[in-house]
Design a protein around this motif. Structure first.
Motif, PDB file in Angstrom:
ATOM      1  N   SER A 146      27.096  27.961  73.924  1.00 37.85           N
ATOM      2  CA  SER A 146      27.908  27.138  73.015  1.00 37.85           C
ATOM      3  C   SER A 146      28.911  27.979  72.242  1.00 37.85           C
ATOM      4  O   SER A 146      30.054  27.551  72.005  1.00 37.85           O
ATOM      5  N   THR A 147      28.515  29.182  71.852  1.00 41.13           N
ATOM      6  CA  THR A 147      29.425  30.066  71.117  1.00 41.13           C
ATOM      7  C   THR A 147      30.593  30.496  71.991  1.00 41.13           C
ATOM      8  O   THR A 147      31.744  30.534  71.547  1.00 41.13           O
ATOM      9  N   ILE A 148      30.315  30.828  73.239  1.00 43.78           N
ATOM     10  CA  ILE A 148      31.370  31.244  74.168  1.00 43.78           C
ATOM     11  C   ILE A 148      32.363  30.111  74.392  1.00 43.78           C
ATOM     12  O   ILE A 148      33.587  30.332  74.424  1.00 43.78           O
TER      13      ILE A 148
ATOM     14  N   ASN B 299      38.017  37.652  77.777  1.00 45.26           N
ATOM     15  CA  ASN B 299      37.014  36.740  77.233  1.00 45.26           C
ATOM     16  C   ASN B 299      36.206  37.397  76.120  1.00 45.26           C
ATOM     17  O   ASN B 299      35.911  36.780  75.095  1.00 45.26           O
ATOM     18  N   GLU B 300      35.867  38.659  76.312  1.00 45.98           N
ATOM     19  CA  GLU B 300      35.120  39.381  75.280  1.00 45.98           C
ATOM     20  C   GLU B 300      35.956  39.538  74.009  1.00 45.98           C
ATOM     21  O   GLU B 300      35.439  39.410  72.893  1.00 45.98           O
TER      22      GLU B 300
ATOM     23  N   ILE C 258      36.624  23.905  83.220  1.00 46.20           N
ATOM     24  CA  ILE C 258      36.074  24.688  84.325  1.00 46.20           C
ATOM     25  C   ILE C 258      34.916  25.563  83.830  1.00 46.20           C
ATOM     26  O   ILE C 258      33.891  25.717  84.504  1.00 46.20           O
ATOM     27  N   LEU C 259      35.081  26.112  82.636  1.00 47.55           N
ATOM     28  CA  LEU C 259      34.024  26.926  82.044  1.00 47.55           C
ATOM     29  C   LEU C 259      32.742  26.112  81.878  1.00 47.55           C
ATOM     30  O   LEU C 259      31.641  26.568  82.220  1.00 47.55           O
ATOM     31  N   ASP C 260      32.884  24.890  81.382  1.00 45.43           N
ATOM     32  CA  ASP C 260      31.724  24.020  81.185  1.00 45.43           C
ATOM     33  C   ASP C 260      31.056  23.682  82.521  1.00 45.43           C
ATOM     34  O   ASP C 260      29.822  23.621  82.623  1.00 45.43           O
TER      35      ASP C 260
ATOM     36  N   ASN D  57      24.231  40.842  75.334  1.00 46.09           N
ATOM     37  CA  ASN D  57      24.108  39.972  76.500  1.00 46.09           C
ATOM     38  C   ASN D  57      25.005  38.745  76.402  1.00 46.09           C
ATOM     39  O   ASN D  57      25.467  38.227  77.418  1.00 46.09           O
ATOM     40  N   MET D  58      25.267  38.260  75.185  1.00 50.05           N
ATOM     41  CA  MET D  58      26.226  37.169  75.023  1.00 50.05           C
ATOM     42  C   MET D  58      27.608  37.622  75.481  1.00 50.05           C
ATOM     43  O   MET D  58      28.324  36.884  76.170  1.00 50.05           O
TER      44      MET D  58
END
Length: 605
Positions: free
Chosen positions: A329-331, A429-430, A345-347, A389-390
């Motif tokens: 959810s955070t990402i 993304n990071e 697309i991510l979802d 890991n997130m």
């Protein structure tokens, strides 16, 4: 307190809930369907092998061979990827060891059967080739491919010699395969006593958690246990790594490249100064790294800072446990600046069987994103409930969506983007995730924790990967100069680099001299430098997206769709960053400096 699996041993693959497994059935519903494609590959291989010697006869024949080659390789990719990912679920599973061996052998046969194509194309006169492209409908599609083949003309051998090299590919991959089986299937680590006094099996996945433990005894014991285990195999691993290096040098010399490094960069059309500028720029900024090491030592209150103290958060009062569902959810929130389409697309990736989440017995360690053109991407994780890991999950989903966009926008011929740009989407993304966390975190200690984590990202991705890149450059040069490489010489080189990169405030423990023995990337020569260049490009692009909004997003998504339709440096220029200059590296390090200064100020408050 860190959280580990209290069952003391890892769960078996069959005990992992389905919702946390990737759905490889999306590639092949059954192994019988895989078998059918194996037979198809064999038939297509026979068909294309029969066309040998015909490419120069006409443009239509050239088009027929290239079209068939696409169909063959597209099917082979799916056969190979499926088998390997099935094996990665549990390396001890003999059924999928067998499928992987068959896929590997099949791949060798296929590439042997098509090895004539490039030499025959190179034998066609430039005049004839250009005429055919204009006159034969459909051949224009292959113009970029044909131009790229022509670029390799000075390094392409005769058809017979190319066939010989292609048939050696399985042999050439043996060092990596041997290391992989030793590292993932055969090597067992001892039990150690965790923070609560319980005996827990050390695994590579848990090692990272133990290195973040607040209990220094746990960190030290895990560190010593890991490296003592690798130490037992030091000569075997040195032999496998040296064989891989010899292979790099052999192929470079055989193809008439000046060096193995030159050969590796040539594939991406990258000049040597890009590699050398990276190392030189990092060396210029090593005082920043040393300053960070000194701050870490101070904040941990240690008389001596050891290598096993590098990963523990320097704000120990902050416990940021991040369960997998919370990470997802955070990402999603953090990547909102990339727009609705990207978010959709991510979802889909998070919800529809793209990701294999948890560690299990025999599973390949680490994390990666992979897949075939004919399927959606897949992500392997060994998720542990922490911030690192997130970020790894966000990183791998960046790879996955890069592949998704490229595969949907480009034909198979140009869908596979070059390695040089592969780390840009993942690292961006990071960067967006970190920006989101810093914007939404008001707690001083948590902010310090996150800044420390971001500094660690710089340390691990820019400084550390450049150290790896320098190690690769040194050891390949020694092999090219005829100097012997042994466990002792590799350890000496590695130690000297650690001392230089970490500075006077770090005690470089003798155990870490063996770290080269556990780095799988060294079996893929001159790959790791791209993490550092990718991080730098991503830092610049993420800043543009946050500051400019939609125009920068549009440029970035166009970059993701580019595949190999242009050279990597040109694709990055189109997105808004010029990697032919050391400037992006220096700009990224200026961000490191700003973060370091902010952390120093927060400490004094």
């Amino acid at each position: 307190m860190i959280t580990v699996n209290k069952s003391k041993t890892l769960p078996k693959r069959s005990d992992v809930p389905a919702e946390y497994k990737w759905r490889l059935e999306d590639m092949y519903p059954t192994d019988n369907d895989w078998e059918a494609d194996v037979q198809k590959v064999k038939q297509l291989t026979e068909k294309i092998a029969a066309m040998k010697g015909s490419l120069a006869t006409s443009g239509k024949q050239l088009l027929a061979v290239l079209t068939l080659q696409d169909e063959l390789l597209k099917t082979l990719d799916q056969v190979y990827v499926y088998a390997r990912m099935r094996r990665d679920e549990d390396n001890a599973n003999s059924q999928y060891q067998g499928l992987t061996d068959r896929a590997t052998s099949l791949s060798t046969q296929v590439y042997g059967s098509i090895s004539y194509i490039q030499p025959e194309i190179l034998a066609i006169s430039t005049e004839d080739l250009q005429t055919w492209i204009k006159e034969v409908e459909g051949l224009e599609h292959y113009r970029i491919l044909l131009d790229e083949i022509t670029r390799f003309k000075p390094h392409t051998l005769s058809a017979e010699e190319e066939a010989l090299l292609a048939n050696m590919s399985e042999l050439a991959s043996s060092p990596s395969k041997i290391f992989g089986m030793l590292n993932n299937a055969d090597m067992k680590f001892p039990m150690i006593t965790d923070e609560s006094g319980e005996e827990v099996e050390l695994t590579k996945g848990r090692y990272t958690q133990f290195m973040e433990s607040k209990d220094r005894r746990v960190r030290k014991k895990a560190f010593e246990a890991l490296y003592s285990t690798y130490g037992k195999f030091r000569n075997t691993i040195a032999a496998s790594l040296t064989s891989a290096i010899k292979g790099d040098v052999f192929y470079a010399r055989t193809r008439k490249y000046p060096s193995a490094l030159y050969a590796a960069l040539f594939a991406d059309n990258v000049e040597l100064p890009v590699y050398d500028n990276l190392i030189a720029t990092i060396h210029e900024h090593l005082p920043l790294m040393h300053r960070y090491i000194a701050l870490r030592k101070k904040l941990l209150g240690l008389d001596e800072l050891h290598m096993y103290d590098l990963y523990v958060p320097i704000v120990p009062e902050t416990d940021m446990k991040i369960p997998y569902d919370q990470a997802v959810s955070t990402i999603k929130e953090a990547l909102h600046p990339l727009g609705e389409e990207y978010g959709r697309i991510l979802d889909e990736g998070f919800s529809n069987g793209w990701i294999d989440v948890h560690e299990n017995e025999g599973k390949t360690s680490g994390a990666y994103s992979w897949g075939a053109y004919t399927s959606h991407p897949f992500v392997l994780m060994n998720y542990q409930d922490n911030v690192n890991n997130m970020f790894t999950l966000a990183h791998e989903m960046g790879h996955a969506l890069h592949s998704y966009y490229s595969n949907h926008a480009q034909p198979y011929t140009y869908a596979d983007y070059k390695i040089f740009v592969a780390e840009v989407a993942s690292t961006l993304n990071e960067a967006l995730l970190m920006n989101h966390l810093l914007e939404t975190t008001t707690d001083k200690k948590q902010r310090m924790y996150l800044i420390n984590h971001y500094l660690e990202q710089f340390r691990g991705t820019v400084f550390r990967q450049t150290m790896f890149a320098e190690f690769e450059k040194i050891v390949h040069a020694k092999e090219e100069q005829g100097e012997p490489l042994t466990a002792e010489s590799l350890s000496t080189i590695y130690r000297e680099l650690n001392v230089a990169y970490h500075g006077p405030d770090m005690v470089v423990d003798s155990e870490v001299d063996l770290e080269w023995a556990r780095i799988p990337h060294f079996y893929r020569g001159f790959y790791v430098y791209k993490y550092a260049t990718g991080f730098s490009a991503a830092t610049s692009l993420s800043k543009q997206i946050l500051e400019e909004g939609q125009p920068a997003v549009d440029r970035y998504l166009q970059f993701l769709k580019g595949g190999s339709s242009d050279y990597p440096l040109n694709l990055l220029k189109g997105a808004g960053v010029d990697m032919t200059s050391p400037t992006p590296i220096a700009e990224a390090l200026s961000v490191f400096k700003e973060l370091l200064e902010e952390l120093e100020q927060l400490v004094e408050q």
